[in-house]
Enzyme design. Structure first.
Site, PDB file in Angstrom:
ATOM      1  N   ARG A   1       1.036  -1.099   0.021  1.00 44.27           N
ATOM      2  CA  ARG A   1      -0.086  -0.043   0.033  1.00 44.27           C
ATOM      3  C   ARG A   1       0.943   1.411   0.013  1.00 44.27           C
ATOM      4  O   ARG A   1       2.003   1.198   0.654  1.00 44.27           O
ATOM      5  CB  ARG A   1      -0.995  -0.033   1.266  1.00 44.27           C
ATOM      6  CG  ARG A   1      -2.139  -0.953   1.326  1.00 44.27           C
ATOM      7  CD  ARG A   1      -3.120  -0.372   0.200  1.00 44.27           C
ATOM      8  NE  ARG A   1      -4.320  -1.323   0.419  1.00 44.27           N
ATOM      9  CZ  ARG A   1      -4.427  -2.273  -0.591  1.00 44.27           C
ATOM     10  NH1 ARG A   1      -3.707  -2.489  -1.453  1.00 44.27           N
ATOM     11  NH2 ARG A   1      -5.564  -2.919  -0.435  1.00 44.27           N
TER      12      ARG A   1
ATOM     13  N   GLU B   1      -3.510   7.668  -4.346  1.00 42.60           N
ATOM     14  CA  GLU B   1      -3.824   7.132  -5.645  1.00 42.60           C
ATOM     15  C   GLU B   1      -5.263   7.709  -6.082  1.00 42.60           C
ATOM     16  O   GLU B   1      -5.997   7.984  -5.193  1.00 42.60           O
ATOM     17  CB  GLU B   1      -4.088   5.682  -5.603  1.00 42.60           C
ATOM     18  CG  GLU B   1      -2.883   4.875  -5.419  1.00 42.60           C
ATOM     19  CD  GLU B   1      -2.907   3.332  -5.089  1.00 42.60           C
ATOM     20  OE1 GLU B   1      -3.936   2.801  -5.227  1.00 42.60           O
ATOM     21  OE2 GLU B   1      -1.797   2.795  -4.656  1.00 42.60           O
TER      22      GLU B   1
ATOM     23  N   HIS C   1      -1.526   0.421  -9.740  1.00 44.45           N
ATOM     24  CA  HIS C   1      -2.059  -0.558  -8.907  1.00 44.45           C
ATOM     25  C   HIS C   1      -2.827  -1.645  -9.488  1.00 44.45           C
ATOM     26  O   HIS C   1      -3.947  -1.591  -9.472  1.00 44.45           O
ATOM     27  CB  HIS C   1      -3.085   0.446  -7.922  1.00 44.45           C
ATOM     28  CG  HIS C   1      -3.505  -0.451  -6.930  1.00 44.45           C
ATOM     29  ND1 HIS C   1      -3.747   0.195  -5.523  1.00 44.45           N
ATOM     30  CD2 HIS C   1      -3.733  -1.822  -6.332  1.00 44.45           C
ATOM     31  CE1 HIS C   1      -4.026  -0.625  -4.540  1.00 44.45           C
ATOM     32  NE2 HIS C   1      -3.915  -1.925  -5.244  1.00 44.45           N
TER      33      HIS C   1
HETATM   34  P1  NAP Z   1      -1.259 -11.869   4.683  1.00 39.88           P
HETATM   35  O1  NAP Z   1      -1.175 -13.111   4.261  1.00 39.88           O
HETATM   36  O2  NAP Z   1      -1.857 -11.340   5.742  1.00 39.88           O
HETATM   37  O3  NAP Z   1       0.391 -11.440   4.924  1.00 39.88           O
HETATM   38  C1  NAP Z   1       0.637 -10.171   5.719  1.00 39.88           C
HETATM   39  C2  NAP Z   1       1.947 -10.212   5.946  1.00 39.88           C
HETATM   40  O4  NAP Z   1       2.381  -8.924   6.562  1.00 39.88           O
HETATM   41  C3  NAP Z   1       2.062 -11.063   7.178  1.00 39.88           C
HETATM   42  O5  NAP Z   1       3.415 -11.819   7.159  1.00 39.88           O
HETATM   43  C4  NAP Z   1       2.228 -10.018   8.367  1.00 39.88           C
HETATM   44  O6  NAP Z   1       3.085 -10.742   9.426  1.00 39.88           O
HETATM   45  C5  NAP Z   1       3.006  -9.059   7.831  1.00 39.88           C
HETATM   46  N1  NAP Z   1       2.830  -7.611   8.732  1.00 39.88           N
HETATM   47  C6  NAP Z   1       1.394  -7.436   9.002  1.00 39.88           C
HETATM   48  N2  NAP Z   1       1.711  -6.065   9.844  1.00 39.88           N
HETATM   49  C7  NAP Z   1       3.159  -5.884   9.713  1.00 39.88           C
HETATM   50  C8  NAP Z   1       4.204  -5.005  10.271  1.00 39.88           C
HETATM   51  N3  NAP Z   1       3.691  -3.961  11.142  1.00 39.88           N
HETATM   52  N4  NAP Z   1       5.799  -5.210   9.957  1.00 39.88           N
HETATM   53  C9  NAP Z   1       5.922  -6.243   9.403  1.00 39.88           C
HETATM   54  N5  NAP Z   1       5.019  -7.109   8.735  1.00 39.88           N
HETATM   55  C10 NAP Z   1       3.785  -6.932   9.041  1.00 39.88           C
HETATM   56  O7  NAP Z   1      -2.005 -10.912   3.407  1.00 39.88           O
HETATM   57  P2  NAP Z   1      -1.492 -11.210   2.003  1.00 39.88           P
HETATM   58  O8  NAP Z   1      -2.649 -12.131   1.102  1.00 39.88           O
HETATM   59  O9  NAP Z   1      -0.095 -11.515   1.614  1.00 39.88           O
HETATM   60  O10 NAP Z   1      -1.626  -9.557   1.345  1.00 39.88           O
HETATM   61  C11 NAP Z   1      -0.811  -8.466   1.886  1.00 39.88           C
HETATM   62  C12 NAP Z   1      -1.045  -7.237   1.264  1.00 39.88           C
HETATM   63  O11 NAP Z   1      -0.534  -6.985  -0.034  1.00 39.88           O
HETATM   64  C13 NAP Z   1      -2.646  -6.649   1.235  1.00 39.88           C
HETATM   65  O12 NAP Z   1      -2.973  -6.609   2.671  1.00 39.88           O
HETATM   66  C14 NAP Z   1      -2.742  -5.570   0.567  1.00 39.88           C
HETATM   67  O13 NAP Z   1      -2.417  -4.320   1.308  1.00 39.88           O
HETATM   68  C15 NAP Z   1      -1.559  -6.011  -0.498  1.00 39.88           C
HETATM   69  N6  NAP Z   1      -1.716  -6.250  -1.810  1.00 39.88           N
HETATM   70  C16 NAP Z   1      -1.625  -5.339  -2.837  1.00 39.88           C
HETATM   71  C17 NAP Z   1      -1.983  -5.613  -4.234  1.00 39.88           C
HETATM   72  C18 NAP Z   1      -1.772  -4.794  -5.296  1.00 39.88           C
HETATM   73  O14 NAP Z   1      -2.739  -4.428  -6.150  1.00 39.88           O
HETATM   74  N7  NAP Z   1      -0.631  -3.951  -5.391  1.00 39.88           N
HETATM   75  C19 NAP Z   1      -2.717  -6.714  -4.372  1.00 39.88           C
HETATM   76  C20 NAP Z   1      -2.890  -7.477  -3.355  1.00 39.88           C
HETATM   77  C21 NAP Z   1      -2.598  -7.403  -2.002  1.00 39.88           C
HETATM   78  P3  NAP Z   1       2.600 -11.734  10.375  1.00 39.88           P
HETATM   79  O15 NAP Z   1       2.593 -13.118   9.611  1.00 39.88           O
HETATM   80  O16 NAP Z   1       3.554 -12.018  11.406  1.00 39.88           O
HETATM   81  O17 NAP Z   1       1.307 -11.756  10.943  1.00 39.88           O
HETATM   82  C1  8YV Z   2      -6.972  -4.650  -6.045  1.00 41.82           C
HETATM   83  C2  8YV Z   2      -5.741  -4.891  -3.776  1.00 41.82           C
HETATM   84  O1  8YV Z   2      -6.342  -3.669  -6.662  1.00 41.82           O
HETATM   85  O2  8YV Z   2      -6.288  -7.007  -3.178  1.00 41.82           O
HETATM   86  C3  8YV Z   2      -5.883  -5.946  -2.935  1.00 41.82           C
HETATM   87  O3  8YV Z   2      -5.601  -5.618  -1.817  1.00 41.82           O
HETATM   88  O4  8YV Z   2      -5.060  -3.860  -3.763  1.00 41.82           O
HETATM   89  C4  8YV Z   2      -5.972  -5.012  -5.241  1.00 41.82           C
HETATM   90  O5  8YV Z   2      -6.017  -6.612  -5.574  1.00 41.82           O
HETATM   91  C5  8YV Z   2      -8.215  -3.795  -5.461  1.00 41.82           C
HETATM   92  O6  8YV Z   2      -9.022  -4.322  -4.447  1.00 41.82           O
HETATM   93  C6  8YV Z   2      -9.131  -3.498  -6.468  1.00 41.82           C
HETATM   94  O7  8YV Z   2      -9.593  -2.363  -6.525  1.00 41.82           O
END
Ligand code: NAP
Ligand code: 8YV
Length: 321
Positions: A232, A261, A279
């Protein structure tokens, strides 16, 4: 007059999700912000809230929805939802984990390769007709380099798996150590940054991770280090990052997410050592369809009182009541 139940869209929904919702519900597209007077009359009838990973669902909105049975987020991140308020008002929140993991990990690796090997810059170099005048500048070897992952969750692990195939060494930080991962744990982002070439942010957003990557972390990453942010915009101090890129404190950055954004600071456009994407980490047809299917299934389940497919972990206690 429609007899379909009323659902509120709090963000511009992807057509796959919107069209699915419209088969069963009357979807009120951002009426709360675009026509607040009409919303006052509508709010008591809203049974579900549809959002995206970036959407804002504040307490003030949830407080006006006495009949809401679910907030179904099209995205795995839900940092825009006031979870405390949702739990207090008894409205479970759902999201779309797992179905987008591969795509986000793919884009993270794409950005690693893009910044390390300067692929977009090379494309510009050829298109600008500069090749006949001499060879392009040397880039940074990716295979065998050191990757540091900030957040070893579902997506972080998928990135690690891909990086391993490139012969990269993997280190990480997270809230807790993952001894079974076999990767090197650093208790802080600062220590991790000091030991890697590519620092990849993939944590949730929100207050817990705000500016986790700040000026000190960038200093530790150093002039040969690259930052990749697919988490993010709030996770990185964007002003500090711009300064670090301008000063050569770090070598470059690959950014899919930004602080405000869809606005991206012009200072970033002007830099030649960054690769910018809008994004789009989960934006493939296949994945957006899977996300829409899951978000729709959660909405249907929530409204009809069936078990939710993928509630967010914080709402589990609510579902046991
Ligand atoms: P997840 O399985 O919940 O993994 C999150 C990881 O972040 C966990 O390992 C957690 O640690 C760690 N974390 C949380 N708070 C932290 C902190 N303060 N310091 C260090 N590490 C921390 O989630 P995910 O499915 O991998 O998704 C992660 C994130 O990716 C989403 O929440 C979203 O913000 C982002 N994302 C972005 C896009 C995009 O389009 N760019 C798409 C999808 C997701 P622990 O394991 O120790 O709890
Ligand atoms: C998407 C995301 O771009 O899953 C998330 O957390 O940031 C992305 O997969 C979004 O949710 C769709 O607008």
């Amino acid at each position: 007059m429609s007899t379909k139940p009323d659902v509120l869209a709090v963000a511009k929904l992807h057509p796959f999700y919107l069209q699915a919702l419209q088969t069963l519900y009357t979807v009120h597209d951002r009426t709360h912000t675009e026509d607040p007077a009409a919303f006052a009359a509508l709010a008591p009838r809203i049974v579900g809230v549809a959002g995206t990973g970036e959407a804002s669902v504040p307490r003030s909105l949830l407080a006006q929805l006495p009949q809401a049975k679910v907030v179904s987020v099209f995205g795995v991140g839900y940092d825009g939802v006031d979870l405390g308020a949702a739990i207090e008002f008894g409205i479970p929140v759902t999201h779309t984990p797992d179905v987008l993991t591969d795509d986000v990990a793919d884009l993270a690796m794409g950005l690693v390769l893009s910044v390390g090997r300067a692929i977009p810059q090379a494309d510009q170099f050829v298109r600008a007709g500069r090749w006949p005048a001499g060879p392009i500048a040397l880039a940074r070897k990716v295979s065998g380099a050191r990757m540091g992952i900030v957040g070893l969750g579902r997506i972080g692990k998928a990135i690690a798996q891909r990086a391993k195939a490139f012969g990269m060494s993997i280190a990480y930080t997270a809230r807790s150590e993952k001894p079974d991962s076999g990767f090197t744990f650093f208790p802080s982002t600062l220590e991790l940054a000091a030991h890697v070439d590519f620092l990849v942010a993939i944590t949730p957003g929100g207050t817990g991770t705000r500016h986790l990557i700040n000026a000190q972390v960038l200093q530790a990453l150093g002039p040969r280090g690259f930052l990749i942010n697919v988490a993010r915009g709030s996770v990185v101090d964007e002003s500090a990052l711009i300064e670090a890129l301008q000063q050569g404190t770090i070598a470059g950055a690959g950014l899919d997410v930004f602080a405000h954004e869809p606005q991206v600071p012009e200072a970033l456009w002007r830099l030649s050592n960054v690769v910018l994407t809008p994004h789009m980490a989960s934006a493939t047809t296949e994945t957006r369809q899977a996300m829409a299917d899951l978000a729709f299934a959660n909405m249907q389940a929530g409204i009809s009182g069936q078990p939710l497919r993928t509630p967010v972990p914080e709402c589990m206690p609510l579902l046991k009541m």
